[in-house]
Write a protein that holds these residues in place. Structure first.
Motif, PDB file in Angstrom:
ATOM      1  N   THR A 174       0.818  -1.219   0.000  1.00  0.00           N
ATOM      2  CA  THR A 174       0.000   0.000   0.000  1.00  0.00           C
ATOM      3  C   THR A 174       0.848   1.264   0.000  1.00  0.00           C
ATOM      4  OG1 THR A 174      -0.182  -0.171   2.412  1.00  0.00           O
ATOM      5  CG2 THR A 174      -1.980  -1.096   1.100  1.00  0.00           C
ATOM      6  N   ALA A 175       2.183   1.123   0.025  1.00  0.00           N
ATOM      7  CA  ALA A 175       3.061   2.288  -0.037  1.00  0.00           C
ATOM      8  C   ALA A 175       3.638   2.496  -1.427  1.00  0.00           C
ATOM      9  CB  ALA A 175       4.199   2.144   0.979  1.00  0.00           C
ATOM     10  N   THR A 176       3.209   1.679  -2.380  1.00  0.00           N
ATOM     11  CA  THR A 176       3.761   1.781  -3.727  1.00  0.00           C
ATOM     12  C   THR A 176       3.159   2.959  -4.479  1.00  0.00           C
ATOM     13  OG1 THR A 176       4.275   0.529  -5.732  1.00  0.00           O
ATOM     14  CG2 THR A 176       2.065   0.263  -4.823  1.00  0.00           C
ATOM     15  N   PRO A 205       0.526  -1.832  -7.925  1.00  0.00           N
ATOM     16  CA  PRO A 205       0.519  -2.664  -6.719  1.00  0.00           C
ATOM     17  C   PRO A 205       0.724  -4.132  -7.071  1.00  0.00           C
ATOM     18  CG  PRO A 205      -1.726  -2.182  -7.372  1.00  0.00           C
ATOM     19  CD  PRO A 205      -0.829  -1.421  -8.331  1.00  0.00           C
ATOM     20  N   GLY A 206       0.860  -4.953  -6.052  1.00  0.00           N
ATOM     21  CA  GLY A 206       0.994  -6.390  -6.275  1.00  0.00           C
ATOM     22  C   GLY A 206       2.153  -7.037  -5.542  1.00  0.00           C
ATOM     23  N   ALA A 207       3.031  -6.228  -4.920  1.00  0.00           N
ATOM     24  CA  ALA A 207       4.171  -6.809  -4.216  1.00  0.00           C
ATOM     25  C   ALA A 207       3.756  -7.538  -2.944  1.00  0.00           C
ATOM     26  CB  ALA A 207       5.203  -5.724  -3.878  1.00  0.00           C
ATOM     27  N   GLY A 236       6.660  -7.714  -0.507  1.00  0.00           N
ATOM     28  CA  GLY A 236       6.338  -6.391  -0.036  1.00  0.00           C
ATOM     29  C   GLY A 236       7.077  -5.296  -0.817  1.00  0.00           C
ATOM     30  N   ASP A 237       6.472  -4.082  -0.767  1.00  0.00           N
ATOM     31  CA  ASP A 237       7.141  -2.946  -1.390  1.00  0.00           C
ATOM     32  C   ASP A 237       8.278  -2.490  -0.487  1.00  0.00           C
ATOM     33  OD1 ASP A 237       6.212  -0.814   0.420  1.00  0.00           O
ATOM     34  OD2 ASP A 237       4.260  -0.994  -0.543  1.00  0.00           O
ATOM     35  N   HIS A 238       9.076  -1.553  -1.007  1.00  0.00           N
ATOM     36  CA  HIS A 238      10.326  -1.223  -0.343  1.00  0.00           C
ATOM     37  C   HIS A 238      10.123  -0.463   0.960  1.00  0.00           C
ATOM     38  CE1 HIS A 238      14.849  -0.735  -1.527  1.00  0.00           C
ATOM     39  NE2 HIS A 238      14.695  -1.192  -0.292  1.00  0.00           N
TER      40      HIS A 238
END
Length: 319
Positions: A55-57, A61-63, A134-136
């Motif tokens: 949700t921080a991308t 999305p999709g990570a 997950g995103d970074h």
């Protein structure tokens, strides 16, 4: 399989924290590199853990599905020790798959403390973490937990983006978290290095940058030597955004950027860091919905296995 020995190893557990026996690479329960699923961290050196946040991308999305994708493809490379290393990290380390961090996506204010507490629990046991995003953004709360134990960390950061863009109000954003991590003293930017960058940021803080052109012009050996020179004996957290790789090698990610590293270049740089004082590591931003033939997930799993080799080869690590 490449050999009878490799075939036997695919079906035989080696140790207490060994592979799930009796399953071919295309069958059985999913765990990273066939490691045992466990919440028991007694005498464990590394806990592999997923943090399925995306949700921080800022783009695709999709990570959140990245940890599952990396786990799913990893049995195909688990049949023998990572090549060309001269040892099997699973004979040097006790490694378990610790499962995923659970958080309430509907209460974003609670996500950072939840992840920080999750990682702090791993570190309190004496183990290190190998995180799969997950995103970074997930690296930020992980660094908070690590800094509480180790003090300010040296960051070795592979990415297409600096993730140091400034903002007045701190948000859940995978492009600003290292700005905040540096300002909060979690990261010592003067001894940290960013590798593979190829996007514009006119305020790069104090990070040492080996951008994508530097990598291509100078080669993997020179990159590894320069990283070792910069970081010295400092405690290192290694974070690898899969979009450091060119989209031809890693299409399954949220913010792909042309002109990146090849998988070969990345692996050779990692191998050149043998002896680095590695205390923690992650692989992030694998988004399998955009992948082709699982090549991005495979790159992520392979890199993660290499990180375990680096960790095992650290002469300063806890015995």
């Amino acid at each position: 399989m490449g050999s009878k020995k490799g075939w036997d190893n695919a079906f035989t557990a080696k140790d207490t924290y060994g592979k799930v026996s009796g399953s071919a690479s295309y069958a059985g329960a999913l765990s990273f590199m066939r490691r045992k699923y466990s919440k028991d961290l007694q005498d464990v050196d590394v806990a592999v853990a997923g943090i399925p946040l995306d949700t921080a991308t800022s783009n695709r999305p999709g990570a959140r599905f990245g940890p599952r994708a990396i786990r799913a493809v990893s049995p195909g490379i688990s049949w023998e020790r990572p090549w060309p290393w001269d040892f099997d990290p699973f004979e040097q380390l006790s490694v378990v798959d610790y499962g995923d961090c659970e958080f309430d996506y509907g209460t974003p204010d609670g996500i950072v403390p939840c992840i920080e507490e999750f990682i702090a629990g791993i570190l309190a046991s004496g183990a290190a973490s190998l995180v799969m995003g997950g995103d970074h953004f997930v690296t930020y709360p992980v660094l908070k937990a690590y800094a509480n134990v180790h003090g300010p960390l040296t960051l070795v950061h592979f990415d297409a983006h600096s993730d140091t863009w400034s903002e007045k109000r701190q948000r859940l954003d995978h492009g600003t978290m290292f700005y905040h991590a540096t300002r909060e003293g979690l990261v010592d930017d003067s001894h940290s290095v960013q590798i593979g960058l190829r996007t514009t940021n006119d305020e790069p803080m104090g990070f040492n940058i080996l951008d994508a052109r530097w990598v291509h012009r100078n080669g993997a050996d020179a990159v590894a030597a320069e990283v070792m020179r910069i970081v010295g004996d400092n405690k290192v957290y290694l974070t690898f955004d899969i979009d450091c790789l060119d989209p031809s090698f890693a299409p399954g990610t949220g913010t792909p950027v042309c002109g990146g590293l090849s998988t070969h270049q990345a692996l050779e740089i990692i191998r050149g860091l043998r002896g680095i004082n590695l205390v923690g590591m992650d692989i992030v931003e694998v988004a399998p919905a955009y992948d082709v033939g699982e090549i991005t997930a495979l790159a992520g799993a392979t890199l993660a296995a290499e990180f375990l080799c680096l960790f095992a080869a650290n002469p300063r690590r806890r015995k």
